[in-house]
Design an enzyme around this catalytic site. Sequence first.
Site, PDB file in Angstrom:
ATOM      1  N   PRO A  23       0.840  -1.206   0.000  1.00 52.29           N
ATOM      2  CG  PRO A  23       0.055  -1.020   2.183  1.00 52.29           C
ATOM      3  CD  PRO A  23       0.775  -1.948   1.263  1.00 52.29           C
ATOM      4  CB  THR A  25      -0.302   7.369   1.153  1.00 54.05           C
ATOM      5  OG1 THR A  25      -0.996   6.532   2.080  1.00 54.05           O
ATOM      6  CG2 THR A  25      -0.904   8.759   1.127  1.00 54.05           C
ATOM      7  CB  ALA A  57      -3.521   4.394   4.135  1.00 50.68           C
ATOM      8  CB  ALA A 182       1.677  -0.971  10.115  1.00 51.02           C
ATOM      9  CE1 TYR A 185      -1.059   7.171  10.272  1.00 51.11           C
ATOM     10  CE2 TYR A 185      -0.397   5.189   9.106  1.00 51.11           C
ATOM     11  CZ  TYR A 185      -0.364   6.561   9.248  1.00 51.11           C
ATOM     12  OH  TYR A 185       0.379   7.335   8.385  1.00 51.11           O
ATOM     13  NE  ARG A 232       2.213  -3.115   5.169  1.00 50.97           N
ATOM     14  CZ  ARG A 232       3.034  -2.259   4.564  1.00 50.97           C
ATOM     15  NH1 ARG A 232       2.797  -0.979   4.598  1.00 50.97           N
ATOM     16  NH2 ARG A 232       4.102  -2.684   3.895  1.00 50.97           N
ATOM     17  N   GLY A 306      12.142  -2.623   2.119  1.00 50.11           N
ATOM     18  CA  GLY A 306      13.521  -2.574   1.648  1.00 50.11           C
ATOM     19  C   GLY A 306      13.933  -3.743   0.770  1.00 50.11           C
ATOM     20  N   GLY A 327       7.114  -1.644  -2.150  1.00 48.51           N
ATOM     21  CA  GLY A 327       6.500  -0.325  -2.125  1.00 48.51           C
ATOM     22  C   GLY A 327       7.096   0.577  -3.186  1.00 48.51           C
TER      23      GLY A 327
HETATM   24  C1  FMN Z   1       5.068   7.004  -0.964  1.00 48.57           C
HETATM   25  C2  FMN Z   1       4.799   5.983   0.108  1.00 48.57           C
HETATM   26  C3  FMN Z   1       3.521   5.848   0.612  1.00 48.57           C
HETATM   27  C4  FMN Z   1       3.235   4.871   1.563  1.00 48.57           C
HETATM   28  N1  FMN Z   1       1.941   4.697   1.992  1.00 48.57           N
HETATM   29  C5  FMN Z   1       1.638   3.661   2.810  1.00 48.57           C
HETATM   30  C6  FMN Z   1       0.281   3.374   3.122  1.00 48.57           C
HETATM   31  O1  FMN Z   1      -0.661   4.008   2.637  1.00 48.57           O
HETATM   32  N2  FMN Z   1       0.049   2.330   3.972  1.00 48.57           N
HETATM   33  C7  FMN Z   1       1.057   1.572   4.500  1.00 48.57           C
HETATM   34  O2  FMN Z   1       0.800   0.635   5.261  1.00 48.57           O
HETATM   35  N3  FMN Z   1       2.351   1.817   4.178  1.00 48.57           N
HETATM   36  C8  FMN Z   1       2.646   2.821   3.337  1.00 48.57           C
HETATM   37  N4  FMN Z   1       3.942   3.011   2.943  1.00 48.57           N
HETATM   38  C9  FMN Z   1       4.958   2.038   3.354  1.00 48.57           C
HETATM   39  C10 FMN Z   1       5.145   0.970   2.275  1.00 48.57           C
HETATM   40  O3  FMN Z   1       3.995   0.157   2.169  1.00 48.57           O
HETATM   41  C11 FMN Z   1       6.353   0.049   2.573  1.00 48.57           C
HETATM   42  O4  FMN Z   1       6.177  -0.582   3.816  1.00 48.57           O
HETATM   43  C12 FMN Z   1       7.649   0.853   2.585  1.00 48.57           C
HETATM   44  O5  FMN Z   1       7.754   1.682   1.442  1.00 48.57           O
HETATM   45  C13 FMN Z   1       8.855  -0.067   2.594  1.00 48.57           C
HETATM   46  O6  FMN Z   1       8.846  -0.930   1.478  1.00 48.57           O
HETATM   47  P1  FMN Z   1       9.784  -0.652   0.194  1.00 48.57           P
HETATM   48  O7  FMN Z   1      11.205  -0.649   0.709  1.00 48.57           O
HETATM   49  O8  FMN Z   1       9.519  -1.816  -0.729  1.00 48.57           O
HETATM   50  O9  FMN Z   1       9.414   0.660  -0.371  1.00 48.57           O
HETATM   51  C14 FMN Z   1       4.256   4.020   2.032  1.00 48.57           C
HETATM   52  C15 FMN Z   1       5.553   4.173   1.528  1.00 48.57           C
HETATM   53  C16 FMN Z   1       5.827   5.129   0.570  1.00 48.57           C
HETATM   54  C17 FMN Z   1       7.224   5.236   0.019  1.00 48.57           C
END
Ligand code: FMN
Length: 373
Positions: A23, A25, A57, A182, A185, A232, A306, A327
């Site tokens: 997810p 945002t 979200a 997570a 929130y 989550r 990551g 993400g």
């Molecule tokens: C732009 C952005 C928006 C995010 N929005 C959410 C969200 O809406 N809900 C959520 O649980 N995590 C959100 N995250 C966290 C990501 O789901 C993920 O856990 C985080 O980016 C680490 O994973 P990655 O290294 O693959 O990017 C967001 C991360 C980024 C970079």
Amino acid sequence: MKALLSPVIAGKLQLDHRVVMAPTTRMRTAQGGVPGELMIEYYRQRASQGGLLIAEATAVSPFANAYEDAPGIFTDDQQAGWQRLVEAVHALGSQIVLQLWHPGRQSLPELSAGRQPIAPSALIARDTYGVVKNHQGAYEGKLFPEPRALEKSEIKGLMEELRQAALRARAAGFDGVELHAANGYLPEQFLLDGSNQRTDNYGGSLENRARFLLESVEILNEVWGKGRVAVRISPSGIYGDMHDSHPTATFRYLVEQLNPLGLAYLHIIEPRIVGPEDRETGHYSEPVASRDLRAFYQGTLIAAGGFKPDDAESMLQKGDADLIAFGRLFTSNPDLPERIRHAFPLATYNRDTFFGGDARGYSDYPAYVSDGV
Ligand SMILES: Cc1cc2nc3c(=O)[nH]c(=O)nc-3n(C[C@H](O)[C@H](O)[C@H](O)COP(=O)(O)O)c2cc1C
């Protein structure tokens, strides 16, 4: 065959591969928290046959939002917008679940019908920002104000809001819902002792602090049935000024309590990532990884945080998780599963366009075009 590209069952979701879109945002709704054409195009681009997308979200209440132009699921228009988006994704053979979000103390009155944020206790999330548009129309960070401690009698109303959101998500055609517990929130605010000082049966003992989250899952199960509700968690996260005296014990207890609830999957953010943003370093009192919780949880696990394709593959090979959510890489690689399948190069993402704006840095990343394959 790569483990990442092998089929898997997550509750009632039957998937052809394990490359999940996390997810994210992006603050790109049309207006009034309604997903419009821009968002539909974005999700459509990221759909893949037998894949799983976790939609960003989404506010379950008109009284709790932290990011301007983030979506909601509490009006007919929002529901209709999501329905169109889900149809577009389904047409390409992908499944999609909606992340249900109540930010609690991380709410801004400007985005929440003027209301003071609510929380388990009147404890502010220090140094944590939401995002609003200023008079010039530019986005700016805004510190969250002090929240009001919920009366016990109000909790029923919150559960009812959640139920209505879950009903709307079902009516919109989603394949399931993910409770956002997570990143500091509301459900996590109840769970951790750093944000919960209640003395009723929603605070104090571990059993009491977990109650809000577990009751939320039960409500979602009532609407959806078992196998289509997910949770989550970020057991190492400190984003949102979160802390707990004994995170390992807290999260082990929680996941054991989730066992009988028959989730579609449990989604765990790994210790190397802090919160919803893109910070890659942080400090953790006790890092709690998927590997540690695996011994206490009997269902399907998604790990996030990551991952690059290679370490995602080795995580699955070791059996420390069943699926991997990406993400940031999905922001710039709409065809990520295909790129992994063919070992195509990955496009780098642009942090400047993560939050808010138009198609630039959002839906203008092309799929990879190969001259040989
Ligand atoms: C732009 C952005 C928006 C995010 N929005 C959410 C969200 O809406 N809900 C959520 O649980 N995590 C959100 N995250 C966290 C990501 O789901 C993920 O856990 C985080 O980016 C680490 O994973 P990655 O290294 O693959 O990017 C967001 C991360 C980024 C970079």
